[in-house]
Design an enzyme around this catalytic site. Structure first.
Site, PDB file in Angstrom:
ATOM      1  N   ARG A  10      -5.782  10.133  -1.490  1.00  0.00           N
ATOM      2  CA  ARG A  10      -5.234  10.475  -2.804  1.00  0.00           C
ATOM      3  C   ARG A  10      -6.361  10.754  -3.777  1.00  0.00           C
ATOM      4  O   ARG A  10      -6.262  11.640  -4.622  1.00  0.00           O
ATOM      5  CB  ARG A  10      -4.325   9.350  -3.295  1.00  0.00           C
ATOM      6  N   HIS A  35       0.873  -1.159   0.000  1.00  0.00           N
ATOM      7  CA  HIS A  35       0.000   0.000   0.000  1.00  0.00           C
ATOM      8  C   HIS A  35       0.916   1.216   0.000  1.00  0.00           C
ATOM      9  O   HIS A  35       1.891   1.258   0.737  1.00  0.00           O
ATOM     10  CB  HIS A  35      -0.885  -0.018   1.247  1.00  0.00           C
TER      11      HIS A  35
END
Ligand SMILES: Cc1cc2nc3c(=O)[nH]c(=O)nc-3n(C[C@H](O)[C@H](O)[C@H](O)COP(=O)(O)OP(=O)(O)OC[C@H]3O[C@@H](n4cnc5c(N)ncnc54)[C@H](O)[C@@H]3O)c2cc1C
Ligand code: FES
Lengths: 578, 167, 241
Positions: free
Chosen positions: A265, A244
């Site tokens: 994000r 991740h």
């Protein structure tokens, strides 16, 4: 004590179905097995607390399922294959996308979960990276607690036998090699158990903890895969370990590695290196921070390795430009998580690093979770193939619940037709001997420094970006480590002794780590989560390697391999644009 | 002091000791429970922080409520006893009741008064929690009110009780 | 002691209640920053006594297995930061639950209570299963406004241990289970509300609560079990709800 042995006489328990692991896959399996055949005796063997251990509990993002009439399973299937760079076992991926909506129905109407709703009162589905349609079902940012909490409640209705704090050790066979049961240790009392079972379901949730920076729960140390490996089962895609891109860095604190969710994000968070450069422009100028997990993780890793990272080995994620209030409102859990470690996501950049997250590889299964060994089923993260080279966010819980449910159905169907067999005493003894050895030794290393060594080695040499030299060194080092693990000595009583537990974890981790390093050396291309700096391109021919334990005994067994071409049973890679 | 007076005084002392013993028992069992052995800097630090930490006071209100309840009950038993002396002999009743005027008894009475007031006000607070649906913060505030009312009324009462022996 | 010359704030003294009276119960560990209580326990395990008993799994406040008492307060070890200026902390096992070893308790009484309120959804059989459609319920409905803030219980038992009644091992269902009961009674998909209200009205039910508010103050997930208890106290007299 039994004569001449370092452990008490094991207690023998007989059951129809033994389920190893109580995460999403384990408990869904119990639900389905007992719903199909309430007369079965089902036993849960769980190293951690039942329903409160493993990673299904930790799911924040959500669950991918096709619920909207404008969406389609074909589309979900295509997303899954594209995400997996077409390395997926298509039968498994197809099963996943088709069953996921039905499992959501079941979770809602039978199990009692309640997922977030749209204004109109229907289930809300949010956007997740790499998907052509908004199909991620969630409950706030604590989806896993809702799913596991309610599944745990179901256990009070179904009343399986719960062996909590019991660690499964090894599968054992009868005299002629048929699956007969498993050995285990009751961690509270430190006493051994032998479980005789008609069917065994392994669902211990993979092994992604073996990296310096890692996200998963403590128990996930590859026990299930190692158990199957020792029993001679085949594994695939072991080199595919997902990182991740944004794991927290909290120094030596255990919080290090905890995930900062992907939604940041998506919402416009920017990534900077220590020089203040928005480096994603050099890796994916078009999608920037919104690029897929593998690309963003690799970019961050490359920056850090190239010396452009922060002093503690990270890059910076910054979302404060949205304004503190907005960030607090949209990501309360994440803001709290950063404040806890003395940083503040709402107001300043936060240091992050790629963090080991999920193991795509695992035991070979068919769509009903059957393995090559009759009576043995594998489900959830322990199984390999569903996600190919890269898992989509939201397909993980879907996998564990879908295949857990299928394993339960299969177990209910085959249990009545399989006899209860007698485990071979020599096998039981060998298994217990290995388990109790660290307690019996007078001198030897403690497990903890060895764990640190393993994590460091995997991070450096079998990490986000790999090369032939590093992998060769890793193989060598892992063999040395395996010998060292075989000398571990742990003081203290057998009761509730987590030092001893760690010694056993470590043995399994090293077993799995060896297969990862070995498969990574074999794959001389870059595909999905597997990046090779010496082979930056992808091959046109799609192949995967199936590994099996070779003949040699002891801690360093040989690895047999067989290379296979990927079968495109539903869809070929060039059928669509990628 | 006459013999009946002495006996009564002894009985009162026994009651007082029983109350103290019960208080010690409550606090000692509380040591096994949450918050118990930590009548300490840690606890004081918590109470110094505003917000939900101060709700910890309600645990102490609970202990105090129990101790004062038992105290009142024990004293009431004794009191029923001494009042019922009237049935046997009026002189005896008067004689025994003079003891209530002694300084030592008055100090005990002040203690009882505070116990009574706290128990009564806190009881009203607990009813209010149900009736007015008071949450964590509101009920903590109500507790401040209880303490204030107890101190105020208790103060006035103390003046009344102690005045004859002091002034 | 040993390292007297080191600067204050470089190390931390930790007292841990052990089940074996002979085992060491005072440890000095290096101070790291940030430092959670779990980090202190891991440091003890790693450098002093590998066999010290304590539990954890997720280390991000989601599994609810690492609950201990720190200076008397029931908290998640993994989520509780050791205050900057602290030189000493004391760690005890949870109250009200039998100790298995050191800081590890047997949570069976907690789950026994949980079980007693029929903690699972009892749906209408015709509307349940893999082919049933999820109910249409608006997020701003009265029902959801009651339930949603009470939903994220992780079963950590901090409330149980902080409850002056449950932790004293009196016969009390306890805050977490009553909170769960409230959630299910409020859920329109459920058909067993009457039964649950009967259970909460028994001697070990809501009337045992003395409004100590230990539960709501201790909940690491910010739930308010005391509010659930207040509601149940009303609802059991109110058929219409
Ligand atoms: C932090 C985090 C966030 C995630 N977020 C998402 C997300 O948003 N969406 C998504 O789809 N996926 C997500 N995932 C992935 C997802 O959680 C996993 O894919 C999935 O939950 C795996 O389920 P499982 O049932 O196979 O294993 P787990 O749920 O991990 O359960 C493993 C079980 O095995 C038990 N066990 C282990 N070893 C033994 C042994 N030797 N003997 C007995 N029992 C044992 C453990 O106690 C545990 O109960 C996330 C993962 C992590 C780590
Ligand atoms: S370790 Fe999971 S809540 Fe603390």
């Amino acid at each position: 004590m039994s004569p001449g042995e370092a452990w008490p006489e094991p207690e023998t328990i007989s059951t129809d179905v033994a389920v190893v692991g109580s995460g999403g896959a384990g408990l869904m399996c119990v639900l389905h097995a007992l719903s199909a055949r309430p007369d079965l005796n089902v036993t849960i063997v769980s190293e951690g607390a039942v329903g409160r251990s493993g990673c299904t509990r930790m799911v924040q993002g959500g669950y991918n399922a096709v619920l909207n009439p404008d969406d389609s399973v074909d589309l979900h299937f295509r997303d899954t294959l594209q995400g997996g760079k077409f390395l997926n076992d298509q039968r498994l991926a197809w099963t996943l996308v088709n069953d996921a909506p039905r499992v959501i129905n079941e979770l809602e109407t039978r199990v009692g979960c309640f997922f977030d709703r749209d204004e109109d009162g229907r289930i809300h589905q949010k956007a997740f990276a790499g998907q052509a349609f908004d199909r991620t079902v969630h409950r706030g940012d604590l989806t896993g607690i809702e799913i596991m909490g309610r599944l745990r409640d179901q256990m009070f209705r179904l009343e399986p036998v719960e062996l909590e704090d019991v660690r499964a050790l090894d599968l054992v066979h009868d005299r002629v090699g048929r699956l007969a049961g498993l050995t285990a240790i009751d961690m509270r009392s430190g006493r051994p158990l032998v479980l005789r079972a008609r069917v065994i379901v392994v669902a211990t949730g993979g092994s992604a903890t073996m990296y310096r920076v890692a996200a998963p729960a403590r128990e996930k140390t590859g026990d299930g895969v190692a158990m199957c490996w020792r029993a001679g089962l085949a594994v695939r895609d072991m080199e595919m370990l997902q990182f991740h891109p944004t794991g927290l860095l909290a120094g030596d604190a255990r919080m290090t590695g905890a995930v900062l969710e992907e939604g940041l994000r998506g919402a416009g968070a920017k990534l900077f290196n220590a020089d203040g450069e928005r480096y994603m422009a050099r890796y994916d100028a078009e999608r920037m921070e919104r690029s897929t997990r593998d690309v963003v993780a690799r970019a961050g890793y490359s920056e850090i390795v190239a010396g452009r990272g922060t002093p503690d080995g990270g890059v910076l994620i910054d979302i404060s430009h949205l304004g503190a209030e907005e960030v607090e409102r949209r990501f309360p859990g994440m803001v709290q998580r950063t404040r806890q470690i003395g940083q503040d996501l709402a107001r300043a950049p936060v240091r992050v690093s790629p963090t080991a997250h999920f193991h795509m590889g695992g035991v070979l299964i068919d769509a009903d979770c059957r393995t090559a060994l009759d009576g043995l089923l594998v489900a959830g993260e322990d199984a390999g193939g569903t996600h190919g080279a890269n898992r989509l966010g939201g397909n993980g819980v879907a996998e564990s619940t879908v295949f857990g449910a299928r394993a339960g159905d299969t177990a209910a169907a085959i249990a009545p037709h399989r006899p209860l067999l007698e485990p071979e005493p020599a096998e039981v003894r060998a298994s217990l001997e290995r388990a109790y050895a660290p307690l019996g030794r007078d001198a030897g290393p403690w497990p903890f420094p060895l764990t640190t060594r393993l994590k460091e080695l995997m991070w450096q040499c079998v990490g986000v970006v790999r090369d032939a030299e590093g992998l060769a060194e890793a193989s060598k080092e892992l063999d040395v480590l395996a010998e060292d693990v075989d000398r571990i000595a742990v003081p203290g009583p057998p009761e509730v002794n987590f030092g001893w537990q760690e010694a056993m974890d470590l043995a399994n981790q090293v077993t799995v780590a060896r297969t990862i390093a070995h498969a990574a050396a074999w794959r001389t291309e870059t595909r999905g989560a597997h990046a090779r700096s010496d082979y930056p391109d992808s091959d046109s021919r799609l192949r995967y390697v199936v590994q099996r334990r070779g003949a040699a005994d002891g801690p360093v067994s040989a690895i047999e391999t067989e290379v296979r071409d990927v079968e495109f049973s539903y869809r070929a890679p060039d059928g669509d644009s990628t | 002091m006459t013999v009946p007076q002495f006996l009564f005084f002894c009985a009162f002392s026994v009651v007082a000791l029983a109350i103290i013993a019960f208080g010690v028992l409550v606090v000692r069992t509380a040591q096994v429970d949450d918050g118990g052995p930590f009548v300490s800097r840690a606890l004081l630090a918590r109470l110094a922080k505003p917000g939900s930490e101060r709700a910890e006071l309600q645990r102490w209100a609970f202990y105090l409520h129990r101790i004062s309840g038992v105290a009142l009950f024990a004293f009431l038993c004794l009191h029923v006893g001494d009042v019922s002396l009237f049935v046997f002999s009026r002189e005896l009743y008067d004689e025994v009741h003079q003891v209530y005027g002694s300084t030592a008894m008055r100090i005990g009475e002040v203690g009882l008064l505070f116990g009574l007031l706290f128990h009564a006000f806190n009881g009203i607070r607990l009813v209010a929690v149900d009736v007015a649906d008071l949450g964590l913060v509101a009920s903590t505030r109500a507790l401040y009110g209880v303490v204030a009312a107890t101190v105020l009324c208790g103060g006035v009462g103390t003046v009344y009780i102690m005045a004859p022996v002091i002034g | 002691m040993r390292n007297r010359h080191r600067k204050a704030g470089d190390e931390l003294r930790v007292s841990v209640t052990r089940s074996d009276a002979a085992a060491a119960d005072e440890f000095t560990v290096p101070r790291i920053r940030p430092m959670m209580v779990l980090d202190a326990l891991l440091a003890i395990q790693r450098t002093h006594d590998p066999a010290i008993g304590f539990r954890y799994s997720c280390r991000v406040g989601m599994c609810g297995t690492c609950t201990v008492r720190v200076d008397g307060r029931s908290v998640l070890a993994c989520q509780t930061e050791i205050p900057e200026r602290a030189e000493h902390i004391r760690i005890d096992p949870l109250a009200g639950l039998p100790v298995v070893r050191d800081l590890v308790v047997d949570t069976a009484p907690f789950w026994q209570a949980w079980k007693s309120i029929t903690p699972y959804l009892v749906p209408d059989e015709d509307a349940a299963g893999m082919d049933a459609t999820p109910a249409v319920i608006k997020p701003d409905s009265a029902e959801r406004e009651r339930i949603d803030p009470s939903l994220d219980c992780i079963g950590c038992a901090a409330c149980f241990s902080s409850c002056g009644i449950a932790s004293a091992r009196r016969d009390f269902i306890g805050p977490a289970a009553l909170n769960r009961a409230m959630v299910l009674v409020a859920d329109s998909r459920d058909t067993a509300a009457a039964h649950r209200l009967d259970v909460v009205a028994t001697d070990s039910g809501v009337d045992r609560c003395h409004y100590i508010y230990g539960c709501s103050a201790a909940c690491p997930k910010g739930l308010d079990p005391a509010q659930a208890i207040r509601r149940l106290r009303k609802w059991r007299f109110d058929e219409s709800r």
